[in-house]
Design a protein around this motif. Sequence first.
Motif, PDB file in Angstrom:
ATOM      1  N   HIS A  16      34.643 -22.927  18.318  1.00  0.00           N
ATOM      2  CA  HIS A  16      33.650 -23.089  17.257  1.00  0.00           C
ATOM      3  C   HIS A  16      33.680 -24.477  16.633  1.00  0.00           C
ATOM      4  N   THR A  17      34.068 -25.496  17.363  1.00  0.00           N
ATOM      5  CA  THR A  17      34.123 -26.849  16.820  1.00  0.00           C
ATOM      6  C   THR A  17      33.065 -27.720  17.492  1.00  0.00           C
ATOM      7  N   ASP A  18      32.905 -28.925  16.935  1.00  0.00           N
ATOM      8  CA  ASP A  18      32.001 -29.904  17.534  1.00  0.00           C
ATOM      9  C   ASP A  18      32.678 -30.572  18.722  1.00  0.00           C
ATOM     10  N   LEU A  19      31.868 -31.257  19.508  1.00  0.00           N
ATOM     11  CA  LEU A  19      32.393 -31.932  20.685  1.00  0.00           C
ATOM     12  C   LEU A  19      33.281 -33.107  20.278  1.00  0.00           C
TER      13      LEU A  19
ATOM     14  N   LYS B  38      22.386 -33.394  25.248  1.00  0.00           N
ATOM     15  CA  LYS B  38      22.371 -33.846  23.864  1.00  0.00           C
ATOM     16  C   LYS B  38      23.028 -32.871  22.913  1.00  0.00           C
ATOM     17  N   PHE B  39      23.661 -31.826  23.410  1.00  0.00           N
ATOM     18  CA  PHE B  39      24.294 -30.861  22.528  1.00  0.00           C
ATOM     19  C   PHE B  39      25.469 -31.507  21.814  1.00  0.00           C
ATOM     20  N   LYS B  40      25.744 -31.043  20.588  1.00  0.00           N
ATOM     21  CA  LYS B  40      26.794 -31.634  19.763  1.00  0.00           C
ATOM     22  C   LYS B  40      27.931 -30.665  19.463  1.00  0.00           C
ATOM     23  N   SER B  41      27.805 -29.391  19.809  1.00  0.00           N
ATOM     24  CA  SER B  41      28.850 -28.422  19.494  1.00  0.00           C
ATOM     25  C   SER B  41      29.115 -27.568  20.719  1.00  0.00           C
ATOM     26  N   TRP B  42      30.317 -26.989  20.770  1.00  0.00           N
ATOM     27  CA  TRP B  42      30.703 -26.152  21.908  1.00  0.00           C
ATOM     28  C   TRP B  42      29.929 -24.849  21.982  1.00  0.00           C
ATOM     29  N   PRO B  43      29.576 -24.166  20.854  1.00  0.00           N
ATOM     30  CA  PRO B  43      28.800 -22.927  21.006  1.00  0.00           C
ATOM     31  C   PRO B  43      27.485 -23.116  21.742  1.00  0.00           C
ATOM     32  N   GLU B  44      26.806 -24.257  21.560  1.00  0.00           N
ATOM     33  CA  GLU B  44      25.555 -24.491  22.270  1.00  0.00           C
ATOM     34  C   GLU B  44      25.803 -24.667  23.766  1.00  0.00           C
TER      35      GLU B  44
ATOM     36  N   ASP C  13      26.943 -15.985  23.785  1.00  0.00           N
ATOM     37  CA  ASP C  13      26.742 -16.424  22.408  1.00  0.00           C
ATOM     38  C   ASP C  13      28.018 -16.179  21.615  1.00  0.00           C
ATOM     39  N   VAL C  14      28.691 -17.258  21.207  1.00  0.00           N
ATOM     40  CA  VAL C  14      29.968 -17.161  20.513  1.00  0.00           C
ATOM     41  C   VAL C  14      29.831 -17.434  19.022  1.00  0.00           C
ATOM     42  N   THR C  15      28.602 -17.567  18.529  1.00  0.00           N
ATOM     43  CA  THR C  15      28.430 -17.872  17.110  1.00  0.00           C
ATOM     44  C   THR C  15      28.826 -16.711  16.206  1.00  0.00           C
ATOM     45  N   GLU C  16      28.779 -15.472  16.721  1.00  0.00           N
ATOM     46  CA  GLU C  16      29.113 -14.303  15.907  1.00  0.00           C
ATOM     47  C   GLU C  16      30.476 -13.724  16.253  1.00  0.00           C
ATOM     48  N   ASP C  17      31.339 -14.518  16.875  1.00  0.00           N
ATOM     49  CA  ASP C  17      32.678 -14.044  17.211  1.00  0.00           C
ATOM     50  C   ASP C  17      33.506 -13.844  15.949  1.00  0.00           C
ATOM     51  N   THR C  18      34.398 -12.866  16.002  1.00  0.00           N
ATOM     52  CA  THR C  18      35.341 -12.612  14.911  1.00  0.00           C
ATOM     53  C   THR C  18      36.763 -12.740  15.445  1.00  0.00           C
TER      54      THR C  18
ATOM     55  N   GLY D 291      27.296 -30.430  33.503  1.00  0.00           N
ATOM     56  CA  GLY D 291      26.442 -31.246  32.655  1.00  0.00           C
ATOM     57  C   GLY D 291      26.044 -30.590  31.361  1.00  0.00           C
ATOM     58  N   GLY D 292      26.736 -29.513  30.958  1.00  0.00           N
ATOM     59  CA  GLY D 292      26.395 -28.814  29.732  1.00  0.00           C
ATOM     60  C   GLY D 292      25.194 -27.913  29.834  1.00  0.00           C
ATOM     61  N   VAL D 293      24.652 -27.734  31.036  1.00  0.00           N
ATOM     62  CA  VAL D 293      23.461 -26.889  31.196  1.00  0.00           C
ATOM     63  C   VAL D 293      23.642 -25.809  32.240  1.00  0.00           C
ATOM     64  N   CYS D 294      24.609 -25.926  33.135  1.00  0.00           N
ATOM     65  CA  CYS D 294      24.799 -24.922  34.184  1.00  0.00           C
ATOM     66  C   CYS D 294      26.270 -24.904  34.564  1.00  0.00           C
ATOM     67  N   SER D 295      26.641 -23.930  35.383  1.00  0.00           N
ATOM     68  CA  SER D 295      28.029 -23.769  35.808  1.00  0.00           C
ATOM     69  C   SER D 295      28.060 -23.654  37.318  1.00  0.00           C
TER      70      SER D 295
END
Length: 1067
Positions: A133-136, A150-156, A165-170, A190-194
Amino acid sequence: MVEESPETNGLRSTMPAELQHPHSQYSQWKFKLFRVRSMEKAPLPSETQLEKGALSGFTPPVAPNIELNNGVGPGSVMKLCLGGKNKENVEGPGRRVDMKLQEMDTHMNHLRCLCRLCGNVLRKVKGPVHDVHTDLDDASKVALRKMGCKFKSWPEIILKVFKVDVTEDTEAVHPLSFCHRCWTAAIRGGGVCSFSKTRVPEWKPHSTPCHLCSPKKPSFQRTGRKKRTIPRAQSLAKRTRWDHSNSIVIGERRALRPFGDHRHFSVFRTWKRPSTQREHWVKNITDCQKDHLSTKLISEKLPVDFLFSFTCLVCDHLLFDPVQSPCGHLFCRSCIIKYNHILGPHCPACNLPCSPDNVTPPPKVFLSALHSLPLLCPRGDCGQQVRLDLFKEHCVDHDLDEKYRNQQSSELDIYLLANKGGRPRQHLLLLTRRAQKHRLKDLKNQVKIFADKEEGGDLKSVCLTLFLLALRSGNEHKQADELEAMMQGRGFGLHPAVCLAIRVNTFLSCSQYHKMYRTVKATSGRQIFQPLHSLRLAEKELLPGFHQFEWQPALKNVSASCNVGIINGLSGWTSSVDDSPLDTITRRFRYDVALVSALKDLEEDIMEGLRHNGMEDSSCTSGFSVMIKESCDGMGDVSEKHGGGPVVPEKAVRFSFTIMSVSVLADEEEEAVTIFTEPKPNSELSCKPLFLMFVDESDHETVTALLGPLVAERNAMKESRLILCIGGLARSFRFHFRGTGYDEKMVREMEGLEASGSSYVCTLCDSSRAEASENMVLHSITRCHEENLERYEIWRTNPFSESGDELRDRVKGVSAKPFMEIQPTMDALHCDIGNATEFYKIFQDEIGEVYRKGNPTREERRSWRAALDKQLRNKLKLKPVMRMNGNYARRLMTQETVEAVCELVPSEERREALRELMRLYLQMKPVWRATCPAKECPDQLCRYSFNSQSFADLLSSTFKYRYNGKIPNYLHKTLAHVPEIIERDGSIGAWASEGNESANKLFRRFRKMNARQSKAFELEDVLKHHWLYTSKYLQKFMEAHKDSAKALQATIDPEEMLDDEYVSGSY
């Protein structure tokens, strides 16, 4: 040692009441008797710790008569055997909560060791561990930027690569870290595929059959008899390798050690007191040690019960943002929320129902007592007692040195009290000037006293020195060097806008500008040019999307957002099942946002026009009228070797606009007053780009679809008015659009007409090519956008059931739906090019004497063209071109060219005819090329009708062999429609597309300047820098600093410049 009885001296009989098991008062044989098979399969959770204690051999003092809290008597054993393993029969509420805390603590410890994405153990994967849940970090950001991400954070990135979607992880359900292997997979994609086959596990909340806390071990595979597996029991202790002769055998693979065994005493070291263990579990769940204050900071010796009332019952810290439960207990708000989220909605103290929605703030009397608690400052040399509500300001106001601040800054942040009431204290820079003076009044007086006493009243130097020392202490050495150079009189830094104008006008890439910046700084020792980040800040104010505005009424189907920059031209694309995706890349500005930015760029000129005409703001209530010229044309082949991405056409189209004039109607005036007129309407400096697309201009369907949203925005702006702040006041603007900067091909596409080779020669009138050749002069403008729409409906429906030729004659060449309104006019630039092409062919025919021959062969025409090109190269230095362009046309249409061509024409009569033809043309040309022909060439304007009639007579007589039944498009418009257009619009040359055509070379230069790996980013950079190139604001800076080279040299070496001036003055 005396033999101890297993009935009285065992561990079970000497435990405290809250941990005592109901079987502890029974002897060993009774325990054997009632230990049934069902209990063996599902043992009680409370037996695990007790059996470990039994195996350890530890025997506490005897306490046989302690009664259980839940009132379980001797009959409870039989009830337990007959009624099942209900926890209400065995455990009290406090014991159940402790067991749940232990289970959750174990479960969360297991989660901290696993990867969120692949589920592997983190310590088994080489490389660092990354937070979810941190920024790059910088390395990851640079690696992904190179691939166009152009993403700036790991969740994106995780959502894009792993589809999770890890934004609602507990923290109680999901791990909070991922391994370096998954990081590598995200970077490679490249941040868009695996490119890896990572299967993300499904994480579930903790339950009794939890696979993390009780993993299933695979059975041993043997070649003979299949080994029987028994489900693992949590409550039974693991059997050791020592002798089990004295153990109690239960079932097949279970064993219980007798209570009085003392052989393995060292195992007891792992056992903790229940209160200590419970506190450890709760701290792991709340995780508030860094946020809340400890009770040890209280300076005075207060009663324990009094201090306990100000302590959170969950985390044992001082209350932070306290809340009160319905049962009357007090907690920190964040602690009770975390506690209820993990352990359920009940009170930790009394186990009554308590949810976060039911808590309320405590009374104000209690809050005042809490805030008045005296705390001791944690700094060793301070020792001051501070109230709890003033603790934050006291910690921040410490004059710490650099070493202590770096070491203790993280600890000081935890002593911040939540401000839950009153007006929050604003930052100094957010205050008004009067409020700033009031807050800094004492400091100002102290500094003034010091300056008067020590520095002779030089208050400015003292303040600058203080600022310099503050920058040095904060490691801001770059800014400190600039300030020190300014204080010493050595500062000569250019404005960021000047540096931006220099970079854009000299077409410097980022690396080239940065190299120049470092070279000048290293040579002169001063920062003359500004760094790139300063230039990017200056760009934001000049690009569309920075200024606020409003439309009244709001634009239809257009967003009301003002902060819209460069967008994808395919955004808002309405796709259906039959549509196929476009293989193109487009970038554009939103039309209304671009117009706002262009008007703000002309703000100084508009205000200067108002002052020049003596118009006050009170008289300009009716609003301003803005005239817009629109241009659109293809740029031809723009292929480059660099740039990756999808396969797109290597031809490009640009749509641009120019603000031609701004006028205002005063209250008492009948006619509008023009306060701004574009002085160079055909310059590339005034033609602002709006839309760039990689598409062939002949592809009518694609061009129509891409320009559709632009047309919708244009139509919406016609019915509304813009409210924009100009000169500090909100003013209204209405826009009038005139599409005049189009060539013949683009006009026919936008108005749905047939191609230029059609028998309907003109886009302004309905005459056919034969009719135009018979009557070359007497025609009028009859076509318009609405009539073309009506004719298209006739063409589509054929209401009279006519044949194809009859229907085509009825609609006058309309074969497609018009989608953009075009002003009925002619383009001066393309008119010059078309007429020059026609004269070039006339010269060839006269050299070959076609008027005598019938049909010349291709070889003969080729030889005439070679002779003409050779003559023009020798006499006029005109190199032959594959396709006629504006520069070649201007040099070709001169009297010297005719004299050079006449040397190759054998007949003297034909020579005189060519000279007369060129003379008449040169008399007519200034009329349609002039920006204002009534002022620039009034004589030619008056004689235009006579000259055009003479020109037409010469064509129909002397050159009849070429114009018998046919005539070119632009030559027909030149002879027939020029006077009518000038009478209506006042000019033809001012509304030409020359500015848009001149910008074609800029596209290629900007593309080479911004060579990128991705064509999409490359197109964005080209559009951005082309817009900055046309900025009036930057042009004024360049005009004001055109002698900056001399000033730069004087800054680098002033002594040499002084010597030069002395030498020049001595002579």
